[in-house]
Design a protein around this motif. Structure first.
Motif, mmCIF file in Angstrom:
data_model
loop_
_atom_site.group_PDB
_atom_site.id
_atom_site.type_symbol
_atom_site.label_atom_id
_atom_site.label_comp_id
_atom_site.label_asym_id
_atom_site.label_seq_id
_atom_site.Cartn_x
_atom_site.Cartn_y
_atom_site.Cartn_z
ATOM 1 N N HIS A 132 0.855 -1.190 0.000
ATOM 2 C CA HIS A 132 0.000 0.000 0.000
ATOM 3 C C HIS A 132 0.887 1.236 0.000
ATOM 4 O O HIS A 132 1.709 1.427 0.895
ATOM 5 C CB HIS A 132 -0.896 -0.019 1.246
ATOM 6 N N VAL A 133 0.713 2.085 -1.009
ATOM 7 C CA VAL A 133 1.523 3.290 -1.146
ATOM 8 C C VAL A 133 0.603 4.511 -1.147
ATOM 9 O O VAL A 133 -0.313 4.600 -1.971
ATOM 10 C CB VAL A 133 2.344 3.284 -2.458
ATOM 11 N N ASN A 134 0.834 5.442 -0.225
ATOM 12 C CA ASN A 134 0.120 6.716 -0.236
ATOM 13 C C ASN A 134 0.932 7.697 -1.067
ATOM 14 O O ASN A 134 1.939 8.232 -0.616
ATOM 15 C CB ASN A 134 -0.068 7.236 1.194
ATOM 16 N N LEU A 166 -1.730 1.880 -5.321
ATOM 17 C CA LEU A 166 -1.270 3.267 -5.367
ATOM 18 C C LEU A 166 -2.441 4.173 -4.983
ATOM 19 O O LEU A 166 -3.240 4.572 -5.826
ATOM 20 C CB LEU A 166 -0.732 3.611 -6.760
ATOM 21 N N ASP A 167 -2.542 4.459 -3.692
ATOM 22 C CA ASP A 167 -3.603 5.324 -3.194
ATOM 23 C C ASP A 167 -3.259 6.773 -3.522
ATOM 24 O O ASP A 167 -2.099 7.177 -3.431
ATOM 25 C CB ASP A 167 -3.737 5.134 -1.684
ATOM 26 N N ALA A 227 10.275 10.168 -4.380
ATOM 27 C CA ALA A 227 9.214 9.327 -4.919
ATOM 28 C C ALA A 227 9.804 8.228 -5.797
ATOM 29 O O ALA A 227 9.423 7.052 -5.696
ATOM 30 C CB ALA A 227 8.224 10.173 -5.722
ATOM 31 N N ILE A 228 10.739 8.595 -6.670
ATOM 32 C CA ILE A 228 11.344 7.607 -7.569
ATOM 33 C C ILE A 228 12.116 6.562 -6.775
ATOM 34 O O ILE A 228 12.014 5.358 -7.036
ATOM 35 C CB ILE A 228 12.257 8.322 -8.584
ATOM 36 N N SER A 229 12.877 7.009 -5.783
ATOM 37 C CA SER A 229 13.657 6.084 -4.971
ATOM 38 C C SER A 229 12.756 5.137 -4.191
ATOM 39 O O SER A 229 13.012 3.933 -4.112
ATOM 40 C CB SER A 229 14.558 6.862 -4.010
ATOM 41 N N THR A 230 11.676 5.681 -3.603
ATOM 42 C CA THR A 230 10.774 4.852 -2.797
ATOM 43 C C THR A 230 10.054 3.826 -3.660
ATOM 44 O O THR A 230 9.927 2.667 -3.292
ATOM 45 C CB THR A 230 9.745 5.736 -2.076
#
Length: 525
Positions: A237-239, A281-282, A248-251
Motif C-alpha cells: 500500500h503506497v500513499n 497506489l492510493d 518518490a522515484i527512490s521509494t
C-alpha cells in the motif's frame, strides 16, 4: 429423435482384443438402450489395418451402424500441446449438427493425454458432446459390459449451480467487508467488481471522495485475488501524496547506493516488494508526471529502471489505483498523463458517498457497533428511542457526512466508548448529534478550509490539517504576488541560499502540483 454419434480413438491394445477379448469400440454398439447410428474412429496411418478390421466387425454385427475412420498423424501421443492442437483442429473442421444428432465422446480408448483433451474440448463446448465411459463385463457376467454417460453442461446441475452461487455470494460478502449492504447500485458494482477481479489481471481504478473506503476495498480485493489464486505475493500500500521528487522515484523504484548521496546501501523499492502480489497506489493523482510515466512502463512491460541503475529490474504485479479527484479533468489540464489514465480506465469503479447510500447506513452502524464491541471487549447496544433518533439523523438528506464512513465510524466509537453499562441513551445520541454538527460547522467556518474549498472544491476536505494551514498560506501569498517567481522569492527567501538551484518559481510550481494546483487556480477568487 436425434441419432447417437460416438467419436473416439481406435484402441490399439483394447480394440485388438488383448484384454479378455473385450473390444470397447466394438462392444459400445452392443448396448440395446444406446443405439449408435455412427461411430467415428481416429487413428494413425500405422493402425489403418486394425481400423479396417474393427469397422468390418461392427458392420457385420450391427449393419445399421456407420463406421468412419479418420487418419490423424501425431508424432508423440503423450505430448499435450501436439495432441490438443490436432484434436482441436478435428473439432473445428467437423461440422456438428446439434439439431439432428446427439454427440458422445468415448473416453475409454486413447492415452491419458487424449482423454484429458477430450474433457477440455467438451467442457469448453468446442465439441458439443457428452462423455461416455465403457468397461468390460465382470468375469461371471455376460453382455457388453458397463456404459456411463456424463454431461458436462454445468447449467443442468442445479446442486452445482447453487454451490457456485454460494461461492460467488461469499466472495461478494468478502468485498463488502461482511456488511449486508442494500443499495442496489453499490451491490451491482460489487458484483461486477467480483467478476473482474476473479477473471482479469488488468489494473483497477477506485474513484470516490475521501472516507468512502477505497483503502479498505483495495485490501479486500487483494484477499479475493489471493483466494482465487491469481496472485501469491503481498499487498503493498503506497500513499502517493507522501511521495515527491527524487524521493518518490527512490521509494517506488529503488536506487543504487551511488545514486543517492549519503545512502548506505542499495534500495529495492516498493515495486520490487509487490512482485507477484498487488500494488495499491492510493491517491495516484498526487504522483508527478515523471513517476506516472515510469509506473505506466512498469505496468505494461513488467520492468523498470531503479534510480542510478543501468539494468532493468523485473516485477510483475497487479495494480489497484485510488483517486479522489476526477482524473479525466486532470488529464484535460495536463496534470495527469493521458496514456496512464487510458491504461487505468479499463475497469473504473466509483465508490458513492455515504449520503448517497441511505439504505446502507443501518447495516454500517451495526457493523461499527460489532467492531467496537470486539475492541472494547463488552456488549454495547442502543436504547430503542436512542437508536431511532440516531437513525433518523444519519439518514436525513440534510446530513451530508462530509467525511463519509470515517465520520460515521468516529461517531459510533465515541458513543460506544462513553456508553454507561453498555447502553447508548437518547441523551447521548442528542449530544453526539450536536457534536457532529459542531465539528462540521467549525470546519465550514475554518478560513483556511474555506479558502481551499473555494480553490479545490470537495477535495479540500481530504487534506490533513498540517498541510491545510501551509497550503492556505501559500495560496494567499500567490494572490498577493504579481507573478509565480515573485511568490516563490517571498516563500523561499530564507532557504534560497542553501539550495544549489535558486529557481524559486519551479519549487513553488512543484509544491502546488502536489495538490493538483497551478498558478492560475490560485488566482481565482
Amino acid at each position: 429423435m436425434k441419432k447417437n454419434v460416438v467419436i473416439g480413438f481406435l484402441g490399439t491394445n483394447l480394440d485388438a482384443g488383448k484384454r479378455r477379448r473385450w473390444r470397447p469400440s466394438v462392444q459400445i454398439n452392443d448396448h440395446p438402450d444406446f443405439p449408435v447410428a455412427r461411430l467415428e474412429l481416429l487413428h494413425s496411418r500405422r493402425w489403418q489395418g486394425l481400423g479396417a478390421k474393427i469397422r468390418a466387425d461392427i458392420e457385420a454385427r450391427h449393419p445399421g451402424t456407420e463406421v468412419l475412420l479418420h487418419q490423424m498423424e501425431i508424432r508423440d501421443p503423450w505430448d499435450f500441446e501436439e495432441m490438443y492442437g490436432a484434436m482441436f483442429d478435428f473439432a473445428r473442421d467437423y461440422g456438428f449438427d446439434d439439431e439432428r444428432e446427439e454427440y458422445h465422446v468415448h473416453l475409454t480408448t486413447g492415452t491419458h493425454v487424449a482423454q484429458i483433451c477430450w474433457f477440455l474440448l467438451t467442457e469448453a463446448r468446442h465439441i458439443p458432446a457428452k462423455l461416455v465411459q465403457t468397461g468390460p463385463p465382470r468375469q461371471d457376467e455376460e453382455g457388453p459390459g458397463s456404459l456411463q454417460i456424463v454431461d458436462l453442461d454445468l447449467s443442468k446441475y442445479n446442486a452445482l449451480q447453487q454451490r457456485f452461487d454460494l461461492v460467488t455470494k461469499e466472495f461478494n460478502t468478502l468485498l463488502k467487508g461482511g456488511i449486508d449492504t442494500r443499495n442496489p447500485a453499490f451491490n451491482a458494482m460489487i458484483d461486477r467488481m467480483e467478476l473482474v477481479t476473479s477473471n482479469s489481471d488488468a489494473p483497477l481504478l477506485l474513484m470516490g471522495p475521501t472516507g468512502t473506503g477505497k483503502s479498505n476495498l483495495a485490501g479486500r480485493l487483494y484477499e479475493l485475488k489471493l483466494q482465487r489464486r491469481r496472485i501469491k505475493g503481498r499487498l503493498v500500500h503506497v500513499n502517493c501524496s507522501t511521495l515527491k521528487g527524487e524521493r518518490a522515484i527512490s521509494t517506488l523504484f529503488g536506487h543504487r547506493r551511488q545514486a543517492v548521496p549519503g545512502a548506505g546501501a542499495d534500495r529495492r523499492g516498493l515495486l520490487q516488494e509487490a512482485d507477484g502480489g498487488v500494488l495499491f497506489l492510493d491517491e495516484i493523482d498526487e504522483l508527478g508526471l515523471d513517476e506516472q510515466a515510469m509506473i505506466l512502463h512498469a505496468v505494461e512491460t513488467g520492468t523498470y529502471l531503479p534510480l542510478g541503475s543501468d539494468y532493468e529490474v523485473t516485477s510483475r504485479f497487479h495494480l489497484i489505483a485510488g483517486a479522489g479527484r476526477d482524473l479525466a479533468r486532470l488529464v484535460a489540464e495536463n496534470r495527469f498523463r493521458a496514456d496512464l489514465f487510458a491504461r487505468l480506465n479499463l475497469w473504473t469503479f466509483t465508490l458513492p458517498a455515504l449520503r448517497d447510500r441511505p439504505e446502507d447506513i443501518a447495516p454500517n452502524i451495526a457493523f461499527e457497533m460489532d467492531r467496537m464491541e470486539q475492541e472494547l471487549g463488552s456488549r454495547i447496544t442502543f436504547n430503542a428511542d436512542a437508536h431511532a433518533s440516531y437513525q433518523r439523523f444519519a439518514t436525513d438528506p440534510g446530513t451530508l457526512w462530509p467525511g463519509n464512513f470515517r465520520d460515521l465510524g468516529a461517531s459510533i466509537q465515541r458513543l460506544c466508548t462513553l456508553a454507561p453499562r453498555g447502553r447508548i441513551t437518547q441523551s447521548m445520541v442528542s449530544h453526539e448529534i450536536e457534536t457532529l454538527k459542531g465539528i462540521w460547522h467549525d470546519a465550514s467556518r475554518d478560513p483556511d478550509l474555506q479558502l481551499l474549498a473555494s480553490v479545490m472544491g470537495e477535495a479540500a476536505t481530504g487534506i490533513d490539517e498540517f498541510d491545510r494551514v501551509q497550503l492556505a498560506a501559500v495560496i494567499r501569498i500567490c494572490r498577493a504576488s504579481a507573478s509565480l517567481s515573485a511568490a516563490g522569492r517571498r516563500l523561499f527567501a530564507a532557504s534560497r541560499s542553501q539550495k544549489a538551484s535558486r529557481n524559486d518559481a519551479d519549487r513553488l510550481r512543484k509544491y502546488l502540483d502536489r495538490f493538483g494546483l497551478n498558478w492560475a487556480a490560485c488566482q481565482e477568487e
